[in-house]
Design a protein around this motif. Structure first.
Motif, PDB file in Angstrom:
ATOM      1  N   MET A 379       0.829  -1.205   0.000  1.00 54.10           N
ATOM      2  CA  MET A 379       0.000   0.000   0.000  1.00 54.10           C
ATOM      3  C   MET A 379       0.864   1.256   0.000  1.00 54.10           C
ATOM      4  N   THR A 380       1.971   1.230   0.712  1.00 55.68           N
ATOM      5  CA  THR A 380       2.878   2.377   0.740  1.00 55.68           C
ATOM      6  C   THR A 380       3.498   2.608  -0.629  1.00 55.68           C
ATOM      7  N   LEU A 381       3.826   1.519  -1.319  1.00 51.36           N
ATOM      8  CA  LEU A 381       4.401   1.617  -2.666  1.00 51.36           C
ATOM      9  C   LEU A 381       3.395   2.189  -3.655  1.00 51.36           C
ATOM     10  N   LEU A 382       2.153   1.671  -3.604  1.00 53.80           N
ATOM     11  CA  LEU A 382       1.141   2.060  -4.592  1.00 53.80           C
ATOM     12  C   LEU A 382       0.415   3.355  -4.223  1.00 53.80           C
ATOM     13  N   GLU A 383       0.091   3.520  -2.928  1.00 52.87           N
ATOM     14  CA  GLU A 383      -0.705   4.661  -2.480  1.00 52.87           C
ATOM     15  C   GLU A 383      -0.149   5.197  -1.148  1.00 52.87           C
ATOM     16  N   PRO A 384       0.978   5.900  -1.202  1.00 51.89           N
ATOM     17  CA  PRO A 384       1.601   6.351   0.048  1.00 51.89           C
ATOM     18  C   PRO A 384       0.702   7.239   0.898  1.00 51.89           C
ATOM     19  N   GLN A 385      -0.148   8.047   0.270  1.00 52.97           N
ATOM     20  CA  GLN A 385      -1.016   8.915   1.061  1.00 52.97           C
ATOM     21  C   GLN A 385      -2.082   8.102   1.795  1.00 52.97           C
ATOM     22  N   LYS A 386      -2.592   7.061   1.160  1.00 47.98           N
ATOM     23  CA  LYS A 386      -3.553   6.189   1.843  1.00 47.98           C
ATOM     24  C   LYS A 386      -2.869   5.467   3.002  1.00 47.98           C
ATOM     25  N   SER A 387      -1.626   5.051   2.802  1.00 48.56           N
ATOM     26  CA  SER A 387      -0.882   4.392   3.860  1.00 48.56           C
ATOM     27  C   SER A 387      -0.681   5.333   5.039  1.00 48.56           C
ATOM     28  N   SER A 388      -0.331   6.587   4.746  1.00 48.37           N
ATOM     29  CA  SER A 388      -0.135   7.587   5.802  1.00 48.37           C
ATOM     30  C   SER A 388      -1.428   7.830   6.565  1.00 48.37           C
ATOM     31  N   ALA A 389      -2.526   8.008   5.829  1.00 48.47           N
ATOM     32  CA  ALA A 389      -3.818   8.253   6.468  1.00 48.47           C
ATOM     33  C   ALA A 389      -4.220   7.065   7.345  1.00 48.47           C
ATOM     34  N   SER A 390      -3.977   5.852   6.868  1.00 37.34           N
ATOM     35  CA  SER A 390      -4.342   4.662   7.629  1.00 37.34           C
ATOM     36  C   SER A 390      -3.558   4.582   8.933  1.00 37.34           C
ATOM     37  N   LEU A 391      -2.294   4.979   8.895  1.00 39.89           N
ATOM     38  CA  LEU A 391      -1.492   4.995  10.120  1.00 39.89           C
ATOM     39  C   LEU A 391      -2.063   5.982  11.133  1.00 39.89           C
ATOM     40  N   VAL A 392      -2.497   7.147  10.643  1.00 44.40           N
ATOM     41  CA  VAL A 392      -3.080   8.143  11.549  1.00 44.40           C
ATOM     42  C   VAL A 392      -4.356   7.599  12.179  1.00 44.40           C
ATOM     43  N   TYR A 393      -5.211   6.985  11.381  1.00 44.34           N
ATOM     44  CA  TYR A 393      -6.463   6.430  11.913  1.00 44.34           C
ATOM     45  C   TYR A 393      -6.187   5.327  12.943  1.00 44.34           C
ATOM     46  N   LEU A 394      -5.088   4.594  12.756  1.00 41.46           N
ATOM     47  CA  LEU A 394      -4.737   3.553  13.717  1.00 41.46           C
ATOM     48  C   LEU A 394      -4.194   4.129  15.017  1.00 41.46           C
ATOM     49  N   GLY A 395      -3.721   5.387  14.953  1.00 42.57           N
ATOM     50  CA  GLY A 395      -3.165   6.006  16.155  1.00 42.57           C
ATOM     51  C   GLY A 395      -1.652   5.984  16.194  1.00 42.57           C
ATOM     52  N   TYR A 396      -0.996   6.011  15.032  1.00 40.68           N
ATOM     53  CA  TYR A 396       0.472   6.023  14.969  1.00 40.68           C
ATOM     54  C   TYR A 396       1.021   7.178  15.806  1.00 40.68           C
ATOM     55  N   PRO A 397       1.962   6.905  16.693  1.00 47.51           N
ATOM     56  CA  PRO A 397       2.468   7.967  17.578  1.00 47.51           C
ATOM     57  C   PRO A 397       3.406   8.921  16.850  1.00 47.51           C
ATOM     58  N   GLY A 398       3.198  10.203  17.051  1.00 45.12           N
ATOM     59  CA  GLY A 398       4.101  11.189  16.459  1.00 45.12           C
ATOM     60  C   GLY A 398       3.757  11.521  15.021  1.00 45.12           C
ATOM     61  N   ASP A 399       4.659  12.256  14.395  1.00 48.75           N
ATOM     62  CA  ASP A 399       4.486  12.730  13.028  1.00 48.75           C
ATOM     63  C   ASP A 399       4.633  11.574  12.044  1.00 48.75           C
ATOM     64  N   THR A 400       3.697  11.460  11.115  1.00 48.06           N
ATOM     65  CA  THR A 400       3.774  10.360  10.142  1.00 48.06           C
ATOM     66  C   THR A 400       4.966  10.517   9.191  1.00 48.06           C
ATOM     67  N   LEU A 401       5.578  11.698   9.158  1.00 42.98           N
ATOM     68  CA  LEU A 401       6.768  11.857   8.316  1.00 42.98           C
ATOM     69  C   LEU A 401       7.884  10.924   8.783  1.00 42.98           C
ATOM     70  N   THR A 402       7.842  10.536  10.062  1.00 37.03           N
ATOM     71  CA  THR A 402       8.858   9.606  10.572  1.00 37.03           C
ATOM     72  C   THR A 402       8.584   8.174  10.125  1.00 37.03           C
ATOM     73  N   ALA A 403       7.459   7.957   9.482  1.00 32.47           N
ATOM     74  CA  ALA A 403       7.083   6.600   9.068  1.00 32.47           C
ATOM     75  C   ALA A 403       7.511   6.279   7.641  1.00 32.47           C
ATOM     76  N   PHE A 404       7.992   7.277   6.900  1.00 33.33           N
ATOM     77  CA  PHE A 404       8.262   7.073   5.470  1.00 33.33           C
ATOM     78  C   PHE A 404       9.648   7.567   5.089  1.00 33.33           C
ATOM     79  N   GLN A 405      10.188   6.930   4.068  1.00 32.57           N
ATOM     80  CA  GLN A 405      11.487   7.353   3.527  1.00 32.57           C
ATOM     81  C   GLN A 405      11.462   7.225   2.006  1.00 32.57           C
TER      82      GLN A 405
END
Length: 644
Positions: A379-405
Motif C-alpha cells: 500500500m505504501t508503494l502504490l498509495e503512500p497517502q492512503k498508507s499515511s492516512a491509515s497509520l493516523v487512523y490507527l493512532g500512529y504515535p508522532g508525526d507520520t513523516l517519521t514513518a516514510f522514507q
C-alpha cells in the motif's frame, strides 16, 4: 480516507424558503430581518442577509424568498440547486397547505435530487385552531415518510413567536447535519460515525484499560467544550448510561459501548452540535473523515524511478499492532481481528480490488505477520497517502513523516551497481496460459490450481523473501496481462517503477516462447528509448510437462543474443520453484546486469559511440591547435627578450 472529498469550512449558508402562495413566507423573512411585523409585504422579497453574529456559530445566513407561481418554477429550481437548506412552509390556519407538503412539495424536492435538509415550518401560529392536533401528532407520519425533514416548528411573524428559532434550526441543520451521524431507518449511529467515535474513545483512554475513568472523562470534556465536569455531573452521566445500558459502565468508568450510547442519546434528543463539536475537535470534517491538516500526508516530490517505503520505526509499530490484535495468539489475523484493527478508520483500506489476493495467508485464510507487513509495504508503494492516512487512523504515535522514507533513484543504483531499497517491484509479462498467475500464487503460498482462469486487469502479489546474509527483501510481483502490454507501454515512464522484469513462457510450447520473446523485445526497446532499462529474467514454466526441444534451443539463442542468464525452469504443479523468487530479487539487486540488448539498442549505442569518438577527435585537434598557438607565442616572446 484519502480519496474522500474534503469540504472547505463554511463562510455562509444559503436558505431557500418555499411553500404555497399566501402561507406567510415573506412576512416571516421580514420579521427576522427587521424584528417587526409589516402589513402589505411584497409578493417576493429580495435576498436577505443576516449578520455574522446573529447566531452563536457566527456563520452568516442568506435567505432567499420564492414564488410558487408556475411561471417562476425554473427560477425556483435554480435557487434550490444552490441552497444549503430548505425551509418548507405551510399556514397553520389553512389545512390544505399542510396536505400540499406531502402531495406536492416534498416529492418535488426529491425529484430535484437535492439531498438537502428540510425544516418544516407552520406559519401564522397566532391563527392556529386550538382544536387542531399537536404539532408532534401532525408531523410524526410526515417525518416517518420523509427522512430528509430535520425539524418541525411553528411560528408567528405577527406576534414574533419563534421566528428566530426557525432560521437557527436551518443553520443548525447545515452545520450539524443528522444524515452523516444517524441511520434514520434503524435509529442507530452510522458506521463511519461509530468508527470515528471509537477512535476518539481510544485516544482518550490513555491507560488503555477499555474505559474512561473520571479523570479521562474530565479531560475529554475540557478538550471538547473548554469546561470541566464537576464530580456530581460525572456521576450523573454514568447513572444515565447505566440505567439504560448495564454494560455501558464498569468499575473503571465509561466503556466504549456507553460512550457510543451517550452520543446516540444526544442525537436522539436533537443535540447534534454536541457530537459534531467532539468530532471537529478531534479533526473530522463534514464527511467524518480526518481533515488534511490532521492527516499531514507526506507529499514527497519524487522522480518516477523513486518510491516511498516504510521506515523501521513504522514497521516496528505495525508489528506491535499485529501482536496486539492477534487475540488468540495463533500468529495470524482472522477477518474479525483485521476488521478490529481498521475499526477506527472510515473503512478498511484493503477493501479495494487492487489489494485482493495479494498477501500471504494461512490454511484457514488468516493473514500471517509476513502477509500483514507486506501488505502495508504494498500500500505504501502504490498509495503512500492512503498508507499515511491509515497509520493516523490507527493512532500512529508522532508525526507520520517519521514513518516514510524516499528511495534512491534507479540511475544512481545502476551507477553504484547496487539496488538500495527494501521493496523490490517485479513486472511479470507473458502470453496467456504461460503460468503468470500461478507464479504470483506461489509467492504468497497459495496451492497450485490446474484449471485456467484469465486474470482480469493487473494483479499484484507481495511477500518477504530471504536472501544471502540472512536479510530479507519485500518482493512485489505485478502481473501485466498480454492484452494490456501495448497500452501499458504507451506511457513513457511505464518502466520507471520497475526494478526487474520477468518473462514467463510455457516450456512445452514453441508459440508461447515466441510470444514471450516478442514481449521481451517490446519492453527492452521501450527501456532503451526512454532511459528506464531494467534487468530481465526468463522463466520456463510448466517444467513438469514434456519439454519442446526447439524451445530449449531457441531460448538459449535468445539469452545469448540479448545477453541474459539462461531461463529459470520451474514446475509449480510439482511444487518446485527452483529458488525463483530469491533469484528475481538477486537480479534486481544488480541493476547494471541482465539488461537485454536489442538490435535497435546496439545500433543506437554504436551510433552514440561514433559520435563520442568524433567529438573526442575534434576536441583533441582543437587542443593541439590551441597548444601550438600557445607555444608559438611563447617562442616569439623569448626571441624578443633575447634580442633586446
Amino acid at each position: 480516507m484519502t480519496g474522500d472529498r474534503k469540504k472547505e469550512p463554511r463562510t455562509r449558508i444559503q436558505v431557500v424558503v418555499v411553500g404555497d402562495a399566501g402561507v406567510g413566507k415573506s412576512s416571516m423573512i421580514l420579521a427576522i430581518a427587521t424584528d417587526s411585523f409589516a402589513e402589505g409585504v411584497p409578493h417576493v422579497l429580495p435576498p436577505t442577509r443576516l449578520p455574522t453574529d446573529f447566531y452563536p456559530d457566527c456563520v452568516p445566513l442568506s435567505i432567499y424568498d420564492s414564488s410558487s407561481r408556475p411561471e417562476d418554477k425554473s427560477k425556483l429550481d435554480m435557487e434550490l440547486k444552490k441552497a444549503d437548506v430548505v425551509v418548507l412552509t405551510y399556514a397553520c390556519d389553512q389545512p390544505e397547505t399542510l396536505t400540499r407538503l406531502s402531495s406536492y412539495w416534498l416529492p418535488e424536492l426529491r425529484r430535484l435530487k437535492l439531498n438537502l435538509p428540510v425544516i418544516v415550518v407552520g406559519c401564522k401560529l397566532d391563527l392556529r385552531d386550538v382544536c387542531q392536533p399537536s404539532l408532534e401528532e401532525m408531523m410524526a407520519p410526515l417525518m416517518q415518510k420523509f427522512r430528509e425533514i430535520e425539524t418541525c416548528i411553528e411560528c408567528s411573524a405577527a406576534k414574533q413567536i419563534q421566528v428566530a428559532e426557525v432560521f437557527y434550526y436551518a443553520q443548525k441543520a447545515v452545520l450539524y447535519p443528522t444524515a452523516p451521524l444517524l441511520d434514520q431507518e434503524t435509529q442507530t449511529l452510522k458506521p463511519r460515525c461509530a468508527r470515528a467515535l471509537k477512535r476518539i474513545f481510544i485516544l482518550c483512554d490513555r491507560d488503555r484499560d477499555g474505559s474512561l475513568s473520571d479523570a479521562e472523562l474530565n479531560d475529554f470534556q475540557v478538550k471538547c467544550f473548554n469546561a470541566p465536569l464537576q464530580p456530581p455531573e460525572i456521576v450523573g452521566v454514568k447513572k444515565v448510561v447505566s440505567e439504560k445500558l448495564a454494560e455501558g459502565v464498569n468499575e473503571n468508568g465509561l466503556t466504549l459501548t456507553g460512550f457510543l450510547y451517550l452520543h446516540a442519546l444526544f442525537i436522539e434528543r436533537g443535540r447534534l452540535e454536541t457530537t459534531w463539536t467532539v468530532l471537529k475537535k478531534f479533526g473530522y470534517n463534514e464527511e467524518i473523515c480526518l481533515r488534511d491538516d490532521v492527516l499531514s500526508s507526506p507529499s514527497y516530490k519524487r522522480s518516477p524511478d523513486q518510491s516511498i517505503e516504510l521506515t523501521e520505526k513504522a514497521l516496528d509499530y505495525l508489528k506491535g499492532v499485529f501482536t496486539a490484535f492477534d487475540k488468540d495468539g495463533d500468529g495470524a489475523l482472522r477477518p474479525a481481528e483485521l476488521e478490529d484493527i481498521f475499526s477506527t478508520a472510515p473503512s478498511n483500506p484493503w477493501d479495494s480490488p487492487m489489494y485482493k489476493d495479494t498477501m500471504e495467508t494461512n490454511s484457514v485464510g488468516g493473514i500471517t505477520l509476513n502477509g500483514f507487513i507486506s501488505q502495508w509495504e504494498l500500500m505504501t508503494l502504490l498509495e503512500p497517502q492512503k498508507s499515511s492516512a491509515s497509520l493516523v487512523y490507527l493512532g500512529y504515535p508522532g508525526d507520520t513523516l517519521t514513518a516514510f522514507q524516499l528511495t534512491r533513484r534507479r540511475k544512481y543504483d545502476q551507477k553504484k551497481q547496487r539496488l538500495q531499497r527494501g521493496v523490490i517491484q517485479c513486472f511479470v509479462f507473458g502470453p496467456r496460459k504461460s503460468g503468470k498467475s500461478a507464479i504470483l500464487d506461489a509467492l504468497i503460498g497459495r496451492p497450485y490450481i490446474d484449471s485456467y482462469e484469465p486474470t482480469k486487469g493487473d494483479r499484484c502479489a507481495v511477500n518477504k523473501i530471504g536472501i544471502a546474509g540472512g536479510t530479507t527483501k519485500t518482493l512485489v510481483m505485478r502481473e501485466i496481462s498480454e492484452d494490456s502490454v501495448s497500452a501499458f507501454l504507451e506511457n513513457k515512464e511505464a518502466l520507471a517503477p520497475c526494478n526487474v522484469a520477468a518473462f514467463v513462457y510455457d516450456s512445452s510450447s514453441e508459440e508461447s516462447l515466441k510470444r514471450a520473446a516478442e514481449l521481451l523485445e517490446q519492453v527492452a526497446v521501450h527501456g532503451e528509448c526512454f532511459g528506464y532499462e531494467v534487468p530481465c529474467v526468463l522463466i520456463a514454466a510448466k517444467d513438469d510437462e514434456e519439454s519442446n526441444p526447439s524451445c530449449i534451443t531457441n531460448s538459449a539463442r535468445i539469452c545469448t543474443t540479448m545477453g541474459l542468464e539462461t531461463p529459470i525452469p520451474v514446475s509449480l504443479k510439482l511444487g518446485d520453484n527452483n529458488n525463483l523468487f530469491r533469484r528475481i530479487v538477486e537480479a534486481a539487486q544488480r541493476p547494471h546486469l541482465s539488461i537485454p540488448e536489442t538490435e535497435v539498442g546496439k545500433s543506437t549505442k554504436q551510433h552514440r559511440h561514433q559520435i563520442q569518438r568524433s567529438v573526442g577527435f575534434a576536441i583533441l585537434g582543437a587542443t593541439l591547435i590551441v597548444g601550438g598557438i600557445t607555444l608559438y607565442r611563447f617562442y616569439n616572446m623569448r626571441k624578443l627578450q633575447s634580442s633586446s
